[in-house]
Design a protein around this motif. Structure first.
Motif, PDB file in Angstrom:
ATOM      1  N   LEU A  10      -3.353  -2.904  -8.123  1.00  0.00           N
ATOM      2  CA  LEU A  10      -2.563  -3.921  -7.437  1.00  0.00           C
ATOM      3  C   LEU A  10      -1.685  -3.298  -6.361  1.00  0.00           C
ATOM      4  O   LEU A  10      -1.549  -3.814  -5.257  1.00  0.00           O
ATOM      5  CB  LEU A  10      -1.694  -4.683  -8.447  1.00  0.00           C
ATOM      6  N   ALA A  12      -2.269  -0.518  -4.766  1.00  0.00           N
ATOM      7  CA  ALA A  12      -3.143  -0.085  -3.659  1.00  0.00           C
ATOM      8  C   ALA A  12      -3.500  -1.274  -2.769  1.00  0.00           C
ATOM      9  O   ALA A  12      -3.509  -1.168  -1.539  1.00  0.00           O
ATOM     10  CB  ALA A  12      -4.403   0.552  -4.214  1.00  0.00           C
ATOM     11  N   ALA A  13      -3.777  -2.424  -3.417  1.00  0.00           N
ATOM     12  CA  ALA A  13      -4.141  -3.619  -2.645  1.00  0.00           C
ATOM     13  C   ALA A  13      -2.972  -4.063  -1.773  1.00  0.00           C
ATOM     14  O   ALA A  13      -3.137  -4.380  -0.592  1.00  0.00           O
ATOM     15  CB  ALA A  13      -4.545  -4.739  -3.588  1.00  0.00           C
ATOM     16  N   ALA A  16      -2.572  -1.772   1.138  1.00  0.00           N
ATOM     17  CA  ALA A  16      -3.607  -2.020   2.153  1.00  0.00           C
ATOM     18  C   ALA A  16      -3.260  -3.237   2.998  1.00  0.00           C
ATOM     19  O   ALA A  16      -3.406  -3.224   4.220  1.00  0.00           O
ATOM     20  CB  ALA A  16      -4.956  -2.216   1.475  1.00  0.00           C
TER      21      ALA A  16
END
Lengths: 79, 174
Positions: A10, A12-13, A16
């Motif tokens: 989560l 990392a998302a 991004a």
């Protein structure tokens, strides 16, 4: 273990998504052809020389300090 | 549940990467690139001249840009001097307000074609580095010289020398 992996994914998302926002030039900079408002005389902080000198005098008298007006100029950034 | 969230996360990551890449898809037009067709970007204000086989000088300007105002008489002189040999000068206005565009053209009465880019579509394709910027395009449609800004006589001299060289070149099929 699974929970940690989920949190990491989560995170990392989210990173991004935010990074893609920063990478969008239209969101972070004014293009040269969009500077009509910046080129307007009212955007120039030094357009009134007398007003500026009076403000600086008041500032100097009150604060016993002068200078430090590091305000960036406006303008269209032409040439 | 965990698998579903992980899959969703992957999709979000891929979408974000794609969005970032798409946002940077328009790169600045530089010497060596093909210049976009004047019919490509929703230009108004008149008919784009027939430029196939001509040397083309495209200038991007705005009414709020002082060097743009200074450049118009120079481009009028250039157009008058080289039109017969195959030069076309096209100036593209990027003002937000159509009335500002029209007033500027009416006041300066340029001796070359002016077009209007009301939605900034064409200028976004070209990604000009500053205002004004002019592009010299050879007979085959390739950008050969880019002039960011206008610096009076010096820029006019440079542009004239480059135009002379381009006009002397043979036309190459596009």
């Amino acid at each position: 273990m699974k929970r940690n992996r989920l949190k990491l994914s989560l995170l990392a998302a989210l990173a991004a998504v935010f990074q893609s926002g920063c990478a969008t030039p239209s969101a972070v900079r004014v293009h040269p052809w969009e500077r009509a408002s910046l080129a307007d005389d009212t955007m120039n902080p030094d357009r009134d020389a007398l007003g500026t000198s009076m403000t600086e005098h008041v500032f100097f008298s009150r604060e016993a300090a002068s200078g430090g007006r590091g305000v960036g100029g406006s303008g269209c950034g032409c040439n | 549940m965990v698998a579903a969230v992980t899959r969703l996360t992957r999709i979000v990551c891929m979408a974000a990467t794609a969005a970032a890449l798409t946002a940077q898809s328009h790169a600045q037009v530089v010497p060596g690139n093909s210049f976009p067709s004047l019919a490509a970007g929703g230009l108004s204000g008149g008919k784009a001249p027939e430029t196939a086989g001509s040397v083309l000088l495209v200038d991007f300007w705005a009414s709020w840009c002082a060097p743009c105002k200074a450049s118009f008489p120079a481009y009028s002189r250039i157009q008058a001097a080289y039109a017969a040999r195959g030069l076309a000068v096209v100036a593209i206005g990027v003002d937000d307000s159509p009335s500002a565009y029209e007033a500027f053209v009416a006041k300066l009465r340029p001796g070359f074609t002016t077009l209007y880019d009301p939605q900034h579509k064409f200028v976004s394709l070209v990604q000009v580095p500053t205002m004004p910027t002019s592009y010299l395009v050879d007979r085959s449609g390739r950008v050969r010289f880019v002039h960011p800004g206008f610096h009076g006589d010096q820029t006019e001299r440079e542009i004239r020398a480059e135009i002379e060289a381009l006009l002397d070149e043979q036309s190459v099929a596009r």
